[in-house]
Structure formats: structure tokens, C-alpha cells
Design a protein around this motif. Structure first.
Motif, mmCIF file in Angstrom:
data_model
loop_
_atom_site.group_PDB
_atom_site.id
_atom_site.type_symbol
_atom_site.label_atom_id
_atom_site.label_comp_id
_atom_site.label_asym_id
_atom_site.label_seq_id
_atom_site.Cartn_x
_atom_site.Cartn_y
_atom_site.Cartn_z
ATOM 1 N N GLU A 97 -16.195 -61.697 81.871
ATOM 2 C CA GLU A 97 -16.580 -63.106 81.957
ATOM 3 C C GLU A 97 -15.416 -64.020 82.318
ATOM 4 O O GLU A 97 -15.539 -65.249 82.238
ATOM 5 C CB GLU A 97 -17.195 -63.548 80.630
ATOM 6 C CG GLU A 97 -18.514 -62.848 80.295
ATOM 7 C CD GLU A 97 -19.132 -63.356 79.019
ATOM 8 O OE1 GLU A 97 -18.417 -64.000 78.230
ATOM 9 O OE2 GLU A 97 -20.337 -63.131 78.808
ATOM 10 N N PHE A 98 -14.300 -63.436 82.735
ATOM 11 C CA PHE A 98 -13.104 -64.247 82.986
ATOM 12 C C PHE A 98 -13.346 -65.323 84.040
ATOM 13 O O PHE A 98 -13.037 -66.497 83.828
ATOM 14 C CB PHE A 98 -11.929 -63.361 83.407
ATOM 15 C CG PHE A 98 -10.697 -64.141 83.762
ATOM 16 C CD1 PHE A 98 -9.862 -64.617 82.770
ATOM 17 C CD2 PHE A 98 -10.381 -64.431 85.084
ATOM 18 C CE1 PHE A 98 -8.723 -65.363 83.076
ATOM 19 C CE2 PHE A 98 -9.253 -65.173 85.410
ATOM 20 C CZ PHE A 98 -8.427 -65.634 84.398
ATOM 21 N N LEU A 99 -13.860 -64.957 85.196
ATOM 22 C CA LEU A 99 -14.061 -65.938 86.267
ATOM 23 C C LEU A 99 -15.079 -67.001 85.861
ATOM 24 O O LEU A 99 -14.860 -68.196 86.076
ATOM 25 C CB LEU A 99 -14.504 -65.249 87.552
ATOM 26 C CG LEU A 99 -13.489 -64.332 88.237
ATOM 27 C CD1 LEU A 99 -14.085 -63.755 89.520
ATOM 28 C CD2 LEU A 99 -12.197 -65.081 88.551
ATOM 29 N N GLU A 100 -16.169 -66.572 85.267
ATOM 30 C CA GLU A 100 -17.215 -67.515 84.863
ATOM 31 C C GLU A 100 -16.684 -68.536 83.868
ATOM 32 O O GLU A 100 -16.866 -69.753 84.035
ATOM 33 C CB GLU A 100 -18.386 -66.746 84.260
ATOM 34 C CG GLU A 100 -19.539 -67.638 83.816
ATOM 35 C CD GLU A 100 -20.696 -66.847 83.225
ATOM 36 O OE1 GLU A 100 -21.665 -67.491 82.767
ATOM 37 O OE2 GLU A 100 -20.638 -65.602 83.227
ATOM 38 N N LYS A 101 -16.023 -68.062 82.826
ATOM 39 C CA LYS A 101 -15.516 -68.973 81.797
ATOM 40 C C LYS A 101 -14.386 -69.857 82.339
ATOM 41 O O LYS A 101 -14.294 -71.037 81.993
ATOM 42 C CB LYS A 101 -15.015 -68.171 80.599
ATOM 43 C CG LYS A 101 -16.132 -67.511 79.798
ATOM 44 C CD LYS A 101 -15.565 -66.750 78.600
ATOM 45 C CE LYS A 101 -16.668 -66.153 77.740
ATOM 46 N NZ LYS A 101 -16.121 -65.401 76.582
ATOM 47 N N SER A 102 -13.538 -69.285 83.191
ATOM 48 C CA SER A 102 -12.405 -70.048 83.715
ATOM 49 C C SER A 102 -12.868 -71.188 84.614
ATOM 50 O O SER A 102 -12.403 -72.332 84.484
ATOM 51 C CB SER A 102 -11.468 -69.125 84.492
ATOM 52 O OG SER A 102 -10.877 -68.166 83.647
ATOM 53 N N VAL A 103 -13.771 -70.898 85.526
ATOM 54 C CA VAL A 103 -14.255 -71.940 86.436
ATOM 55 C C VAL A 103 -14.951 -73.052 85.660
ATOM 56 O O VAL A 103 -14.769 -74.245 85.952
ATOM 57 C CB VAL A 103 -15.194 -71.338 87.498
ATOM 58 C CG1 VAL A 103 -15.873 -72.439 88.302
ATOM 59 C CG2 VAL A 103 -14.419 -70.424 88.427
ATOM 60 N N LYS A 104 -15.727 -72.685 84.660
ATOM 61 C CA LYS A 104 -16.403 -73.690 83.840
ATOM 62 C C LYS A 104 -15.388 -74.596 83.159
ATOM 63 O O LYS A 104 -15.528 -75.829 83.172
ATOM 64 C CB LYS A 104 -17.280 -73.005 82.795
ATOM 65 C CG LYS A 104 -18.046 -73.975 81.912
ATOM 66 C CD LYS A 104 -18.906 -73.235 80.900
ATOM 67 C CE LYS A 104 -19.669 -74.208 80.011
ATOM 68 N NZ LYS A 104 -20.500 -73.494 79.001
ATOM 69 N N GLU A 105 -14.341 -74.008 82.595
ATOM 70 C CA GLU A 105 -13.326 -74.810 81.901
ATOM 71 C C GLU A 105 -12.513 -75.654 82.871
ATOM 72 O O GLU A 105 -12.188 -76.811 82.578
ATOM 73 C CB GLU A 105 -12.413 -73.893 81.089
ATOM 74 C CG GLU A 105 -11.455 -74.653 80.197
ATOM 75 C CD GLU A 105 -10.664 -73.755 79.256
ATOM 76 O OE1 GLU A 105 -9.735 -74.269 78.605
ATOM 77 O OE2 GLU A 105 -10.978 -72.545 79.179
ATOM 78 N N LEU A 106 -12.177 -75.092 84.018
ATOM 79 C CA LEU A 106 -11.432 -75.849 85.026
ATOM 80 C C LEU A 106 -12.203 -77.093 85.453
ATOM 81 O O LEU A 106 -11.623 -78.178 85.606
ATOM 82 C CB LEU A 106 -11.152 -74.969 86.242
ATOM 83 C CG LEU A 106 -10.128 -73.852 86.052
ATOM 84 C CD1 LEU A 106 -10.233 -72.842 87.188
ATOM 85 C CD2 LEU A 106 -8.713 -74.407 85.966
ATOM 86 N N ASN A 107 -13.497 -76.936 85.636
ATOM 87 C CA ASN A 107 -14.325 -78.072 86.046
ATOM 88 C C ASN A 107 -14.497 -79.078 84.924
ATOM 89 O O ASN A 107 -14.459 -80.293 85.152
ATOM 90 C CB ASN A 107 -15.682 -77.578 86.540
ATOM 91 C CG ASN A 107 -15.580 -76.854 87.878
ATOM 92 O OD1 ASN A 107 -14.687 -77.120 88.663
ATOM 93 N ND2 ASN A 107 -16.492 -75.925 88.119
ATOM 94 N N GLU A 108 -14.672 -78.591 83.717
ATOM 95 C CA GLU A 108 -14.827 -79.497 82.577
ATOM 96 C C GLU A 108 -13.576 -80.340 82.356
ATOM 97 O O GLU A 108 -13.657 -81.517 81.993
ATOM 98 C CB GLU A 108 -15.144 -78.698 81.314
ATOM 99 C CG GLU A 108 -16.550 -78.116 81.280
ATOM 100 C CD GLU A 108 -16.799 -77.249 80.067
ATOM 101 O OE1 GLU A 108 -15.810 -76.914 79.354
ATOM 102 O OE2 GLU A 108 -17.964 -76.888 79.811
ATOM 103 N N LYS A 109 -12.415 -79.721 82.588
ATOM 104 C CA LYS A 109 -11.146 -80.419 82.372
ATOM 105 C C LYS A 109 -10.607 -81.066 83.643
ATOM 106 O O LYS A 109 -9.530 -81.679 83.630
ATOM 107 C CB LYS A 109 -10.112 -79.442 81.802
ATOM 108 C CG LYS A 109 -10.472 -78.925 80.417
ATOM 109 C CD LYS A 109 -9.408 -77.985 79.867
ATOM 110 C CE LYS A 109 -9.745 -77.547 78.442
ATOM 111 N NZ LYS A 109 -8.730 -76.616 77.892
ATOM 112 N N ASN A 110 -11.357 -80.908 84.733
ATOM 113 C CA ASN A 110 -10.976 -81.501 86.016
ATOM 114 C C ASN A 110 -9.555 -81.113 86.426
ATOM 115 O O ASN A 110 -8.711 -81.952 86.723
ATOM 116 C CB ASN A 110 -11.100 -83.030 85.965
ATOM 117 C CG ASN A 110 -11.040 -83.666 87.344
ATOM 118 O OD1 ASN A 110 -11.404 -83.046 88.344
ATOM 119 N ND2 ASN A 110 -10.573 -84.900 87.397
ATOM 120 N N LEU A 111 -9.296 -79.808 86.435
ATOM 121 C CA LEU A 111 -7.974 -79.279 86.761
ATOM 122 C C LEU A 111 -7.967 -78.635 88.138
ATOM 123 O O LEU A 111 -8.846 -77.840 88.464
ATOM 124 C CB LEU A 111 -7.548 -78.242 85.723
ATOM 125 C CG LEU A 111 -7.381 -78.718 84.282
ATOM 126 C CD1 LEU A 111 -7.120 -77.532 83.365
ATOM 127 C CD2 LEU A 111 -6.249 -79.739 84.187
#
Length: 243
Positions: A97-111
Motif C-alpha cells: 500500500e506504499f504508493l496508495e498511502k503516499s499519494v493520498k498523504e502528499l495530496n492531503e498535505k499539498n506537498l
């Protein structure tokens, strides 16, 4: 969920690249391409990678005549088709789930640019302690003098272009320079995800010695700037003989 360009640099990694590509095959988020940039390996790295073409249809393998960490990452970024880019070393391991969780967090934090912590799953207790110390240092410094592990860094094509890529003249800590410069132009943070990687680097050079080298390197960077004249020599790919 947005697509990702996964840029992997390799040099004589025939024993390890298959493990990472297997991890990518098993990701829950499958909208990605793999851009593998090989620094003219002497072994079967490229052949092993191409054997995954049926399982990773968006995989391309590119050979460079000239070897170099930053050169490889910049070459991969120039080939990438998607806005979101993930730079990986060949000895990295990823949870499904690395890619799924990472992309979600990147978008949530606007990074646009983000670091990832080192995981110590299944490693001996002493290595877990050392990894925790490394991660603690990266967490603390992200707010004023960011550092990161180049084996796993998220970026975007827009940010990469704005930063003019990794500095190919830097001989050590080019990854730390990249995120430091990014933090001056945009918000940089670590995401709460982790990657595993082959501890051969620490086993071969010594855990304490490796930590001291990077501590010394970052003190030097902080007070005297980036290292472009082999002030502290580091050889790309000198771990390939490890089992």
C-alpha cells in the motif's frame, strides 16, 4: 488517484532489482510507469528488469554510458511522463500500500517534494535503534535545514524543473541539497510512510561509522556549503559485491 512516474537508478543490481519490481507489481495503486535508468551495469541488471515487462507494461529500461547518481535521477525525470515522480534506489523494498498511502498523504498535505522515513522491519534491535536515530534527525531538521535519504524521495516534474534537478557536481549529499533547495521554494515535509532497504550499506561500512560520516557531512554542509570537490569521497555503486 493521480499517476506516478517511478524513477529507479541502478548499477550492478541484478540480485536486488527483481525484489523491488516484484513489490511494484503488487502495489494496490497501479497507475504508474517505471523508468529504470541503468548506469551501464556490468551484470545482468537490465535483463532482469526487462523480464518484468509483461507484469509492468509501463516499464522502460534506459542505459547511460556515464555513471552517476544525480545524472541517473535527472535522466529519469527527463523521460518521465507523469507529474508526480518518485525517485528510488534499486535496493529499496515497498509495502503493497506504499504508493496508495503516499499519494493520498502528499495530496492531503499539498506537498510537491517530500522525504520518506527508513523502515527497520525485521531488522536486528541495534539496527532499529540506529534507524530511529536517523529518522529522528531527519524529522527534526526538516523545519530548518532539511536532509533526506535519496533512496526514496517524492517530487514532481514541475518542482524538479524549478530546482534544475539534482546538482550533478555535488559528490556527497546531493539528495540533501535537493530537498534543502526545495524547502526554500516550496513546503517540504516528511510523509508518515516508510521504505525498507538493504542494510548492506550499513553492514559494509559500519552502522556507527556511516552515521558519523553523514553527521560530519551535514555539519560541513551547514557551515561551509555543498561538497563539489570530493571533500568527503563517496563511490556510487561500491556495494554491488555484497551478497
Amino acid at each position: 488517484m493521480e499517476p506516478i512516474s517511478v524513477v529507479i537508478i541502478t548499477l550492478n543490481e541484478e540480485k536486488r532489482i527483481g525484489r523491488l519490481l516484484d513489490d511494484l507489481v503488487n502495489q494496490t495503486h497501479q497507475d504508474f510507469e517505471v523508468v529504470l535508468v541503468d548506469s551501464n551495469s556490468d551484470d545482468a541488471t537490465r535483463d532482469v528488469a526487462r523480464s518484468f515487462e509483461k507484469h509492468l507494461p509501463a516499464l522502460t529500461v534506459h542505459r547511460m554510458e556515464t555513471r552517476g547518481v544525480s545524472l541517473g535521477r535527472n535522466t529519469g525525470a527527463s523521460i518521465a511522463n507523469h507529474e508526480r515522480v518518485l525517485f528510488l534506489d534499486a535496493d529499496v523494498r515497498l509495502e503493497p500500500e506504499f504508493l496508495e498511502k503516499s499519494v493520498k498523504e502528499l495530496n492531503e498535505k499539498n506537498l510537491q517534494v517530500a522525504g520518506v522515513y527508513m523502515g527497520a522491519k525485521a531488522l536486528p534491535a541495534i539496527q532499529k535503534v540506529c534507524y530511529a536515530a536517523f529518522n529522528g534527525g531527519m524529522f527534526a531538521t526538516q523545519f530548518f535545514f532539511p536532509t533526506a535519504v535519496g533512496a526514496c524521495i517524492f517530487s514532481t516534474r514541475t518542482a524538479h524543473k524549478q530546482l534544475e534537478g539534482f546538482d550533478e557536481k555535488i559528490t556527497l549529499c546531493e539528495d540533501c541539497d535537493y530537498v534543502r533547495r526545495a524547502s526554500k521554494l516550496m513546503r517540504f515535509r516528511f510523509i508518515n510512510q516508510a521504505f525498507q532497504f538493504d542494510p548492506r550499506r550499513l553492514d559494509q561500512d559500519g552502522m556507527v561509522a556511516t552515521g558519523f560520516v553523514y553527521l560530519k557531512a551535514n555539519f560541513r554542509r551547514f557551515f561551509f556549503g555543498e561538497m563539489r570537490n570530493n571533500e568527503m569521497e563517496y563511490r556510487f555503486g561500491h556495494y554491488q559485491d555484497q551478497k
